[in-house]
Enzyme design. Structure first.
Site, PDB file in Angstrom:
ATOM      1  N   LYS A  68     -17.999 -26.060 -22.958  1.00  0.00           N
ATOM      2  CA  LYS A  68     -18.182 -24.658 -23.349  1.00  0.00           C
ATOM      3  C   LYS A  68     -17.549 -23.740 -22.310  1.00  0.00           C
ATOM      4  CE  LYS A  68     -21.904 -21.504 -24.815  1.00  0.00           C
ATOM      5  NZ  LYS A  68     -23.357 -21.397 -25.078  1.00  0.00           N
ATOM      6  N   SER A 137     -24.696 -19.868 -29.489  1.00  0.00           N
ATOM      7  CA  SER A 137     -23.472 -19.458 -28.871  1.00  0.00           C
ATOM      8  C   SER A 137     -22.502 -20.592 -28.583  1.00  0.00           C
ATOM      9  CB  SER A 137     -23.810 -18.754 -27.549  1.00  0.00           C
ATOM     10  OG  SER A 137     -24.415 -19.656 -26.635  1.00  0.00           O
ATOM     11  N   SER A 161     -29.032 -21.704 -28.549  1.00  0.00           N
ATOM     12  CA  SER A 161     -27.585 -21.878 -28.638  1.00  0.00           C
ATOM     13  C   SER A 161     -27.068 -23.306 -28.653  1.00  0.00           C
ATOM     14  CB  SER A 161     -26.898 -21.123 -27.498  1.00  0.00           C
ATOM     15  OG  SER A 161     -26.964 -19.733 -27.722  1.00  0.00           O
TER      16      SER A 161
END
Lengths: 436, 436
Positions: A68, A137, A161
């Site tokens: 990420k 997210s 997330s």
């Protein structure tokens, strides 16, 4: 090879002593990404080439891992999902990145994140239905694993997330206990809530990540036999405590209701004891505390950047930061005290059950890309720091996956993963493949 | 002017609407630093000149503030006390630094810290007796305030790094509740334990810092009258709970014993009720948990830098990191659970007292500079995240100060500061001045 019907363990064992196999796995992932990325947009950066350097004896040699883009990488740009950090190059790798490298793994690319892991959406689409969000997210990490590009990806969860995009993308998401995985060098959204965790295609795959990154036990993945010894699933009957959150009837879509009830029936028929819990903790108060901590700490983490570059912030972020700026200190400190209290009680709140079961989200991934979905079903476990797993549990009429969330006691990730593996095998989710 | 007999409030009120006065205060501090720094070595960096920019209406205009060199500054080098970061220039200011600037304050310089806030000593000496340590890790901040260079300095405490150097330097140290002051942009030593806090010459001075940085109440320092309204000390009799830690008889020097007992007598004669507490929490277990969390999280924060530049790490740091690397995850997680438990109980553990009173250290600052002293008297309150204040309580035969530690309930910093102000006024510490 990095076939989506092949377990992470099979891949890493095949690559461990075979440099050519390791290279082939990386090339395969690259070819798949090249084919899918034009529409999927799971990655914000991928290197042009990959090297399999030196010792091929390390556990994750030849395993492409999505990271990420909230985690710092010294050799790749790191943008935190914000135009305020366009082209930003950190000085040091985040600790999770240096752990990947130390284990011989390959940082395959930086996966798309929402703006600073809050609500400003990434460009990623849902791999099963492009008109829908993949969730956030950790949008890119979930989509990259679901699309079969990488077998493992790193995500973060502050409220929902990891668990929510895992549910929306039909894969396994594993949010470890708070601080079980180091967060150093990952841009904070709210330091008291931020968790680093994993996406995989199966519970077994994220359990391999748990063994390597949480337990620090590379010997567990030296052979199929070592793994079976390390990760025994047990045979005693499971007792599962159902937690229906306060928003259950109000928010949950009919197809998700039906799927959850069907899952409970399947588990019961498989021998599990299902207990409807009158959960001891005050869930609405926990959600409120989560949002309070989130707002205050996000303001601390992002407020200065926003003050310098207000035009580069989304409306979502502006709203959050102004909430944080205005939040009375006392309310924040009361929220931290509630967090300490529920964390210290997390084992007792299981009320003798092997795990809690609940929903990861209100239904399938919402239509459109402006909204990454509702995180409130994940908030209590993020506040508590309890480990949580999403296992996929079915498909909706819109060809979108549905999920099933399993929660354990703080610090007992190993047990939670064993319980999740047994639930996964009972639910018999029909895996599909994204076609190129 | 920045005279050491003048309160911070007096200084800031004088400077607020008088740009010339603000400049004079900064020049005065600079002259004093120029005179003392050749031997004191409290600062690792000071700018050549200071500007009083723009609006002089802001609260801290013309107030020179020392900032521990663990906090990032975009306009000054930031070395974290480690040769591995020699000449390092961060991209962004730490949040506490941007708060200082937003309040109109001047970052007067970066104060010396031990290596990454652990035990590798800074070059700073004790301002009262150069042959002794000033304590650590906030060595330079404590010494700079004690020597009258700056009226306020920023420190950090992971175990005992504010309270102990404050005691050794004869000033007031205030460690706020955990996360009451933002730590974003301050290099972590152990994120679950790191606190940002303040050094001042009096409780009133750190209470001004509390009003500005914790409460966000600049209106409280708009006049002497506003301040008296904001910080009423109360008149009801204080009840103080004495916590004699497990190492009390074993470790504490006779002069410190005598000073502590004399302080209790003075407080009792002043009308305070002194209660010997059988403290409910298990203090040795809390100390053990503190050291466990410290080792694991320091390894996460510093381990990668140490792996790249092992020759640039002290033996202290190598020992800590190898402990952290070897620490079983389960022990770390049990320590986090104990932390959550004692934090959620911190108000109850006061047992109805207005505050706990205990020692900040085992005695005067140790002779020599290799060892910054014993932090174990501070560990429980750092683990708990409870606010703590050191007030100076006397002088030893070696012309070194002794201290008195006061601890409050998590989140109730305002009450703790009021209690500390009353204790300070009763103890009547004889202030001395470091002569140029």
């Amino acid at each position: 090879m990095n076939r989506s019907d092949q377990s992470l363990l099979t891949t890493l064992l095949a690559n461990r002593h075979d440099e050519a196999a390791a290279r082939a796995t990386l090339l395969d992932a690259q070819a798949r990404a090249d084919a899918l990325e034009p529409w999927l947009r799971a990655f914000v950066h991928r290197p042009d080439t990959y090297a399999v350097r030196g010792a091929v004896a390390r556990a994750l040699v030849g395993v492409p891992i999505g990271v990420k883009d909230l985690a710092d990488t010294a050799d790749m740009p790191t943008g935190y999902g914000s135009p305020a950090y366009d082209g930003h190059r950190p000085e040091r790798d985040a600790r999770i990145v240096s752990m990947i490298r130390a284990l011989g793994g390959t940082v395959f690319g930086k996966t798309a994140t929402t703006e600073f892991a809050w609500r400003g959406p990434a460009a990623t689409v849902n791999p099963w239905n492009r008109a829908h969000t993949p969730g956030g997210s950790s949008s890119g990490s979930a989509a990259a694993v679901a699309a079969g590009i990488v077998p493992l990806a790193i995500g973060t969860q502050t409220v929902g997330s990891i668990i929510r995009p895992a549910a929306y993308c039909g894969i396994v998401g594993y949010k470890p206990s708070y601080r079980a995985v180091p967060g150093e060098g990952v841009h904070p959204l709210a330091a008291s809530l931020d968790h680093v965790g994993f996406f995989g295609r199966s519970v077994d795959d994220v359990a391999v990540a748990h063994a390597l990154f949480v337990e620090g036990a590379p010997q567990a993945v030296e052979s199929e036999a070592a793994w079976r010894d390390h990760f025994p699933r047990g045979t005693s009957a499971l007792t599962l405590g159902v937690v229906r959150t306060p928003f259950w009837d109000e928010l949950i879509a009919p197809h998700q209701h039906a799927n959850f009830d069907a899952s409970l029936r399947t588990l019961s028929e498989g021998g599990a004891r299902i207990v409807e819990l009158d959960y001891g903790a005050d869930l609405p108060q926990m959600r409120e505390a989560t949002l309070t901590i989130l707002a205050v700490e996000a303001y601390r983490a992002v407020g200065d950047v926003a003050a310098r570059a207000p035009a580069l912030m989304s409306e979502h972020m502006r709203v959050l930061l102004s909430e944080g700026q205005a939040m009375p200190l006392e309310r924040y400190q009361q929220a931290l005290l509630l967090q300490a209290q529920v964390r210290s009680q997390s084992a007792a709140l299981l009320q003798g059950c092997d795990a809690l079961v609940t929903l990861p989200a209100s239904g399938e991934a919402p239509h459109g890309h402006a909204d990454t979905g509702d995180a409130r079903f994940c908030a209590p476990w993020s506040l508590m720091g309890a480990p949580a797993v999403n296992v996929p549990s079915g498909w909706s009429d819109a060809n979108l996956p549905l999920g099933f969330q399993i929660v354990g006691a703080f610090g007992d990730d190993a047990k939670l993963l064993r319980v999740a593996a047994r639930i996964e095998s009972m639910l018999k989710f029909e895996r599909r493949a994204v076609t190129i």
